[in-house]
Motif scaffolding. Structure first.
Motif, PDB file in Angstrom:
ATOM      1  N   ALA A  68       0.861  -1.185   0.000  1.00 10.39           N
ATOM      2  CA  ALA A  68       0.000   0.000   0.000  1.00 10.39           C
ATOM      3  C   ALA A  68       0.898   1.236   0.000  1.00 10.39           C
ATOM      4  O   ALA A  68       1.450   1.618   1.034  1.00 10.39           O
ATOM      5  CB  ALA A  68      -0.905  -0.014   1.223  1.00 10.39           C
ATOM      6  N   VAL A  69       1.055   1.831  -1.148  1.00 11.45           N
ATOM      7  CA  VAL A  69       2.010   2.926  -1.314  1.00 11.45           C
ATOM      8  C   VAL A  69       1.441   4.225  -0.752  1.00 11.45           C
ATOM      9  O   VAL A  69       0.308   4.599  -1.055  1.00 11.45           O
ATOM     10  CB  VAL A  69       2.357   3.088  -2.805  1.00 11.45           C
ATOM     11  CG1 VAL A  69       3.166   4.346  -3.038  1.00 11.45           C
ATOM     12  CG2 VAL A  69       3.117   1.858  -3.298  1.00 11.45           C
ATOM     13  N   ALA A  70       2.247   4.889   0.073  1.00 12.57           N
ATOM     14  CA  ALA A  70       1.830   6.161   0.650  1.00 12.57           C
ATOM     15  C   ALA A  70       2.484   7.344  -0.064  1.00 12.57           C
ATOM     16  O   ALA A  70       1.924   8.432  -0.115  1.00 12.57           O
ATOM     17  CB  ALA A  70       2.188   6.198   2.136  1.00 12.57           C
ATOM     18  N   THR A  71       3.686   7.124  -0.576  1.00 10.68           N
ATOM     19  CA  THR A  71       4.416   8.175  -1.290  1.00 10.68           C
ATOM     20  C   THR A  71       4.924   7.599  -2.598  1.00 10.68           C
ATOM     21  O   THR A  71       5.526   6.516  -2.602  1.00 10.68           O
ATOM     22  CB  THR A  71       5.627   8.659  -0.465  1.00 10.68           C
ATOM     23  OG1 THR A  71       5.164   9.126   0.797  1.00 10.68           O
ATOM     24  CG2 THR A  71       6.367   9.772  -1.182  1.00 10.68           C
ATOM     25  N   GLU A  72       4.690   8.281  -3.698  1.00 13.41           N
ATOM     26  CA  GLU A  72       5.190   7.758  -4.964  1.00 13.41           C
ATOM     27  C   GLU A  72       5.479   8.886  -5.935  1.00 13.41           C
ATOM     28  O   GLU A  72       4.882   9.968  -5.864  1.00 13.41           O
ATOM     29  CB  GLU A  72       4.223   6.750  -5.579  1.00 13.41           C
ATOM     30  CG  GLU A  72       2.917   7.349  -6.037  1.00 13.41           C
ATOM     31  CD  GLU A  72       2.046   6.325  -6.764  1.00 13.41           C
ATOM     32  OE1 GLU A  72       2.491   5.183  -6.947  1.00 13.41           O
ATOM     33  OE2 GLU A  72       0.932   6.690  -7.146  1.00 13.41           O
ATOM     34  N   ILE A  73       6.407   8.613  -6.829  1.00 12.43           N
ATOM     35  CA  ILE A  73       6.723   9.547  -7.901  1.00 12.43           C
ATOM     36  C   ILE A  73       7.046   8.734  -9.148  1.00 12.43           C
ATOM     37  O   ILE A  73       7.378   7.553  -9.064  1.00 12.43           O
ATOM     38  CB  ILE A  73       7.923  10.457  -7.569  1.00 12.43           C
ATOM     39  CG1 ILE A  73       9.176   9.615  -7.292  1.00 12.43           C
ATOM     40  CG2 ILE A  73       7.645  11.373  -6.416  1.00 12.43           C
ATOM     41  CD1 ILE A  73      10.437  10.453  -7.227  1.00 12.43           C
ATOM     42  N   VAL A  74       6.948   9.373 -10.291  1.00 13.13           N
ATOM     43  CA  VAL A  74       7.431   8.786 -11.543  1.00 13.13           C
ATOM     44  C   VAL A  74       8.762   9.454 -11.838  1.00 13.13           C
ATOM     45  O   VAL A  74       8.845  10.684 -11.917  1.00 13.13           O
ATOM     46  CB  VAL A  74       6.440   9.006 -12.694  1.00 13.13           C
ATOM     47  CG1 VAL A  74       7.024   8.483 -14.007  1.00 13.13           C
ATOM     48  CG2 VAL A  74       5.120   8.314 -12.387  1.00 13.13           C
ATOM     49  N   THR A  75       9.810   8.650 -11.951  1.00 14.83           N
ATOM     50  CA  THR A  75      11.142   9.220 -12.061  1.00 14.83           C
ATOM     51  C   THR A  75      12.052   8.338 -12.886  1.00 14.83           C
ATOM     52  O   THR A  75      11.832   7.129 -12.998  1.00 14.83           O
ATOM     53  CB  THR A  75      11.748   9.422 -10.647  1.00 14.83           C
ATOM     54  OG1 THR A  75      13.039  10.021 -10.768  1.00 14.83           O
ATOM     55  CG2 THR A  75      11.896   8.097  -9.919  1.00 14.83           C
TER      56      THR A  75
END
Lengths: 137, 144
Positions: B96-103
């Motif tokens: 369960a992802v709480a923080t994410e970015i596309v990088t």
């Protein structure tokens, strides 16, 4: 100025102010130890495959790897990445020399362990000499 | 190796510089000094795929995720394709992802979060742009 540098500077000011009656500014020598980049030069011979070298950055900054002295002229690659236990280097940035010309790759790094890798075409059968100059914070 | 021990060591060194100059003392290790540990999460990510890696943080700590490498399988040169990178906690059979970015890949942490001690997970996923599989490497760092 990085957070570590700012914090270190602040600590130096506090420590200086707390000692004796004549506080002084942080010395240049101490600052130089924090910011002077490390520089390494190494040479080798590669036929095909890869060869890697690990380095430890002491702070945030730019790591630069230059590939030169490619003899005989060949298309070698150079990259920067993170090392794995097997000794290989997982590359984040790389470039390939244009048939013997010098090549340079750079990447922002932070405190930690990184690696530089030289790689040759897997089908190469010729021994190629090279020199790598590496600078890192 | 982390910033924190350096700062603590510098603080200890600076403070030990005060006082009686005739009674030098040996450098001491701060009682609250901590060590950093790193783990490597590697694999191959296919188009439309999601993968995660669970790890235990033994005390409240900063966690640093660095998507360090994205390459085409079998390629030696570095690639630059962006993928989704996330930090969360395991839930059910997933993360369960709480923080994410596309990088894209870099050698400085793209995610830095303060976490409670316990089990956490790092996740990578196709942001919808992958047309072929890629090999990835994520460095996970935290204090212990």
């Amino acid at each position: 100025m990085s957070r570590v540098q700012r914090l270190t500077f602040a600590l130096a000011l506090v420590a200086g102010a707390a000692c004796g009656s004549s506080p002084t500014s942080p010395t240049d020598a101490a600052d130089d130890r924090l910011v002077t980049p490390a520089r390494e030069t190494f040479s080798g011979i590669i036929v095909s495959g890869t060869t890697s070298r690990v380095f430890a950055a002491r702070t945030t900054g730019l790591a630069v790897a230059r590939l030169s002295g490619i003899t005989p002229a060949a298309a070698l690659g150079i990259g920067l990445g993170i090392p794995r236990d097997s000794g290989s280097c997982l590359l984040a940035r790389s470039t390939t020399s244009a048939d013997g010309l010098d090549a340079e790759v750079s990447a922002a790094v932070e405190l930690g362990t990184f690696c530089v890798q030289v790689f040759a075409p897997p089908t190469s059968t010729t021994e190629v000499r090279y020199t790598v100059t590496l600078e890192y914070p | 190796v982390t910033r924190l021990p350096i700062v603590l060591a510098l603080a200890a060194g600076l403070s030990s510089g005060c006082g009686d100059a005739t009674t030098p003392t040996s450098p001491s290790t701060p009682a609250d000094a901590v060590a950093a540990t790193t783990r490597l999460f590697t694999g191959t990510l296919a188009a439309g795929d999601t993968q995660f890696y669970s790890f235990t943080v033994p005390q409240d700590s900063g966690v640093f995720l660095t998507l360090a490498s994205v390459t085409a399988p079998g390629e030696r040169a570095a690639g630059d394709r962006p993928i989704r990178l996330g930090l969360g906690v395991p839930r059910g059979t997933g993360c369960a992802v709480a923080t994410e970015i596309v990088t894209g890949p870099a050698l400085t942490a793209q995610i830095r979060e303060w976490t409670r001690k316990g089990v956490h997970c790092a996740a990578v996923a196709d942001p919808g742009t992958l047309t072929t599989s890629v090999a990835f490497a994520v460095r996970i760092g935290y204090f212990q």
